[in-house]
Design a protein around this motif. Structure first.
Motif, mmCIF file in Angstrom:
data_model
loop_
_atom_site.group_PDB
_atom_site.id
_atom_site.type_symbol
_atom_site.label_atom_id
_atom_site.label_comp_id
_atom_site.label_asym_id
_atom_site.label_seq_id
_atom_site.Cartn_x
_atom_site.Cartn_y
_atom_site.Cartn_z
ATOM 1 N N HIS A 98 0.853 -1.193 0.000
ATOM 2 C CA HIS A 98 0.000 0.000 0.000
ATOM 3 C C HIS A 98 0.882 1.233 0.000
ATOM 4 C CE1 HIS A 98 0.709 0.830 4.335
ATOM 5 N NE2 HIS A 98 0.851 -0.476 4.381
ATOM 6 N N ASP A 99 0.324 2.333 -0.444
ATOM 7 C CA ASP A 99 1.040 3.610 -0.456
ATOM 8 C C ASP A 99 2.434 3.492 -1.057
ATOM 9 O OD1 ASP A 99 -1.162 4.767 0.774
ATOM 10 O OD2 ASP A 99 -0.332 4.475 2.788
ATOM 11 N N ALA A 100 2.552 2.798 -2.181
ATOM 12 C CA ALA A 100 3.799 2.645 -2.924
ATOM 13 C C ALA A 100 4.897 1.930 -2.134
ATOM 14 C CB ALA A 100 4.303 4.005 -3.435
ATOM 15 N N GLN A 101 4.508 1.124 -1.154
ATOM 16 C CA GLN A 101 5.529 0.361 -0.436
ATOM 17 C C GLN A 101 5.049 -1.040 -0.097
ATOM 18 O OE1 GLN A 101 6.310 2.941 2.886
ATOM 19 N NE2 GLN A 101 4.784 1.975 4.184
ATOM 20 N N LEU A 102 6.008 -1.920 0.056
ATOM 21 C CA LEU A 102 5.777 -3.290 0.505
ATOM 22 C C LEU A 102 6.298 -3.390 1.932
ATOM 23 C CD1 LEU A 102 7.027 -5.617 -2.370
ATOM 24 C CD2 LEU A 102 4.859 -5.835 -1.204
ATOM 25 N N GLU A 103 5.517 -4.014 2.788
ATOM 26 C CA GLU A 103 5.971 -4.236 4.157
ATOM 27 C C GLU A 103 5.983 -5.726 4.441
ATOM 28 O OE1 GLU A 103 3.729 -2.115 7.104
ATOM 29 O OE2 GLU A 103 4.127 -0.178 6.163
ATOM 30 N N LEU A 104 7.072 -6.185 5.025
ATOM 31 C CA LEU A 104 7.192 -7.567 5.470
ATOM 32 C C LEU A 104 7.235 -7.532 6.988
ATOM 33 C CD1 LEU A 104 10.054 -8.721 3.069
ATOM 34 C CD2 LEU A 104 7.608 -8.882 2.693
ATOM 35 N N GLU A 105 6.255 -8.172 7.612
ATOM 36 C CA GLU A 105 6.151 -8.140 9.071
ATOM 37 C C GLU A 105 6.276 -9.556 9.634
ATOM 38 O OE1 GLU A 105 3.163 -6.470 12.541
ATOM 39 O OE2 GLU A 105 2.516 -6.424 10.455
ATOM 40 N N PRO A 106 7.417 -9.861 10.266
ATOM 41 C CA PRO A 106 7.584 -11.189 10.847
ATOM 42 C C PRO A 106 6.752 -11.358 12.119
ATOM 43 C CG PRO A 106 9.504 -9.843 11.318
ATOM 44 C CD PRO A 106 8.598 -9.015 10.445
ATOM 45 N N TYR A 107 6.397 -12.598 12.383
ATOM 46 C CA TYR A 107 5.615 -12.949 13.568
ATOM 47 C C TYR A 107 6.355 -14.030 14.357
ATOM 48 C CZ TYR A 107 1.395 -10.357 12.371
ATOM 49 O OH TYR A 107 0.495 -9.359 12.121
ATOM 50 N N ARG A 108 6.223 -13.976 15.654
ATOM 51 C CA ARG A 108 6.814 -14.951 16.568
ATOM 52 C C ARG A 108 5.818 -16.084 16.800
ATOM 53 N NH1 ARG A 108 7.754 -11.394 20.007
ATOM 54 N NH2 ARG A 108 9.923 -11.076 19.443
ATOM 55 N N ASN A 109 6.291 -17.319 16.725
ATOM 56 C CA ASN A 109 5.455 -18.496 16.938
ATOM 57 C C ASN A 109 5.332 -18.742 18.438
ATOM 58 O OD1 ASN A 109 4.421 -21.124 17.221
ATOM 59 N ND2 ASN A 109 5.429 -21.839 15.358
ATOM 60 N N LEU A 110 4.106 -18.664 18.947
ATOM 61 C CA LEU A 110 3.833 -18.886 20.367
ATOM 62 C C LEU A 110 3.248 -20.268 20.633
ATOM 63 C CD1 LEU A 110 2.310 -15.393 21.243
ATOM 64 C CD2 LEU A 110 4.682 -16.150 21.490
ATOM 65 N N GLY A 111 3.221 -21.122 19.618
ATOM 66 C CA GLY A 111 2.718 -22.475 19.785
ATOM 67 C C GLY A 111 1.274 -22.625 19.348
ATOM 68 N N PRO A 112 0.796 -23.872 19.294
ATOM 69 C CA PRO A 112 -0.534 -24.141 18.755
ATOM 70 C C PRO A 112 -1.679 -23.546 19.570
ATOM 71 C CG PRO A 112 0.449 -26.147 19.614
ATOM 72 C CD PRO A 112 1.507 -25.093 19.644
ATOM 73 N N LYS A 113 -1.492 -23.317 20.844
ATOM 74 C CA LYS A 113 -2.575 -22.757 21.663
ATOM 75 C C LYS A 113 -2.648 -21.238 21.569
ATOM 76 C CE LYS A 113 -2.899 -26.514 24.914
ATOM 77 N NZ LYS A 113 -2.929 -26.939 26.290
ATOM 78 N N ASN A 114 -1.517 -20.591 21.277
ATOM 79 C CA ASN A 114 -1.479 -19.132 21.296
ATOM 80 C C ASN A 114 -1.218 -18.482 19.935
ATOM 81 O OD1 ASN A 114 -1.919 -18.864 24.151
ATOM 82 N ND2 ASN A 114 0.153 -19.671 24.419
ATOM 83 N N GLY A 115 -0.899 -19.259 18.915
ATOM 84 C CA GLY A 115 -0.730 -18.711 17.575
ATOM 85 C C GLY A 115 0.543 -17.914 17.386
ATOM 86 N N PHE A 116 0.414 -16.792 16.717
ATOM 87 C CA PHE A 116 1.557 -15.957 16.370
ATOM 88 C C PHE A 116 1.408 -14.570 16.971
ATOM 89 C CE2 PHE A 116 1.445 -19.142 13.025
ATOM 90 C CZ PHE A 116 2.783 -19.476 12.891
ATOM 91 N N GLU A 117 2.546 -13.921 17.176
ATOM 92 C CA GLU A 117 2.581 -12.562 17.719
ATOM 93 C C GLU A 117 3.476 -11.713 16.821
ATOM 94 O OE1 GLU A 117 3.375 -11.128 22.112
ATOM 95 O OE2 GLU A 117 5.227 -11.875 21.206
ATOM 96 N N SER A 118 2.993 -10.556 16.422
ATOM 97 C CA SER A 118 3.735 -9.642 15.564
ATOM 98 C C SER A 118 5.031 -9.188 16.232
ATOM 99 C CB SER A 118 2.865 -8.426 15.258
ATOM 100 O OG SER A 118 3.608 -7.450 14.577
ATOM 101 N N ILE A 119 6.045 -8.960 15.403
ATOM 102 C CA ILE A 119 7.308 -8.372 15.864
ATOM 103 C C ILE A 119 7.456 -7.031 15.130
ATOM 104 C CG2 ILE A 119 9.787 -8.720 16.205
ATOM 105 C CD1 ILE A 119 9.307 -11.723 15.630
ATOM 106 N N PRO A 120 6.734 -5.990 15.571
ATOM 107 C CA PRO A 120 6.713 -4.716 14.828
ATOM 108 C C PRO A 120 8.080 -4.057 14.686
ATOM 109 C CG PRO A 120 5.319 -4.604 16.799
ATOM 110 C CD PRO A 120 5.899 -5.972 16.747
#
Length: 147
Positions: A98-120
């Motif tokens: 969006h807005d002429a840019q690409l953003e790649l946002e990695p996420y931390r794996n918290l396991g099958p019960k808690n999913g993923f958490e953004s690493i802004p």
């Protein structure tokens, strides 16, 4: 308009899917495309472009009974038997354009019960047209090489 996609690494698989919106505004990950981490960057860039282009869709909001198994296509694309197996070593990166840019946002794996958490703090921003650079950065992130 913001376009979004998701990518996962599970073992040697690189999976790219679109993030679409439901009629109630909820994001859904759909249409996983299984590749390998060794897939040539041009082919990964094409898959990413297709996923981003397809993300503009609005789909009907799933009914209560449709939610079960909704992630199953991603589990199948990873060639594992269960969500727990998928989450054992999965690495996730969201991609948005969006807005002429690409953003790649990695996420931390918290396991099958808690999913993923953004690493802004580790978001990578590139020019929107730099899909080749985005794929190189994406593969590095999916290899666990966070800046």
């Amino acid at each position: 308009m913001k376009q979004t996609a998701v990518s996962y690494r599970v073992k040697d698989k690189l999976i790219i899917g679109s993030l679409v919106r439901t009629s109630m505004g909820l994001g859904l990950e759909v249409d996983p495309r299984p590749l390998m981490m060794t897939t040539p960057n041009d082919d990964v860039a094409n898959a990413l472009e297709e996923a981003l282009d397809a993300s503009g869709k609005v789909v009907a909001h799933p009914t209560q009974d449709q939610w079960k198994g909704f992630f199953q296509p991603f589990i199948k694309a990873a060639a594992v038997r269960s969500f727990k197996a998928f989450m054992t070593d999965a690495i996730m990166v969201y991609i948005s354009r969006h807005d002429a840019q690409l953003e790649l946002e990695p996420y931390r794996n918290l396991g099958p019960k808690n999913g993923f958490e953004s690493i802004p703090s580790d978001v990578i921003v590139l020019p929107a047209e730099d899909l080749a650079g985005a794929v190189s950065e994406l593969k590095a992130l999916l290899d666990g090489n966070v800046r």
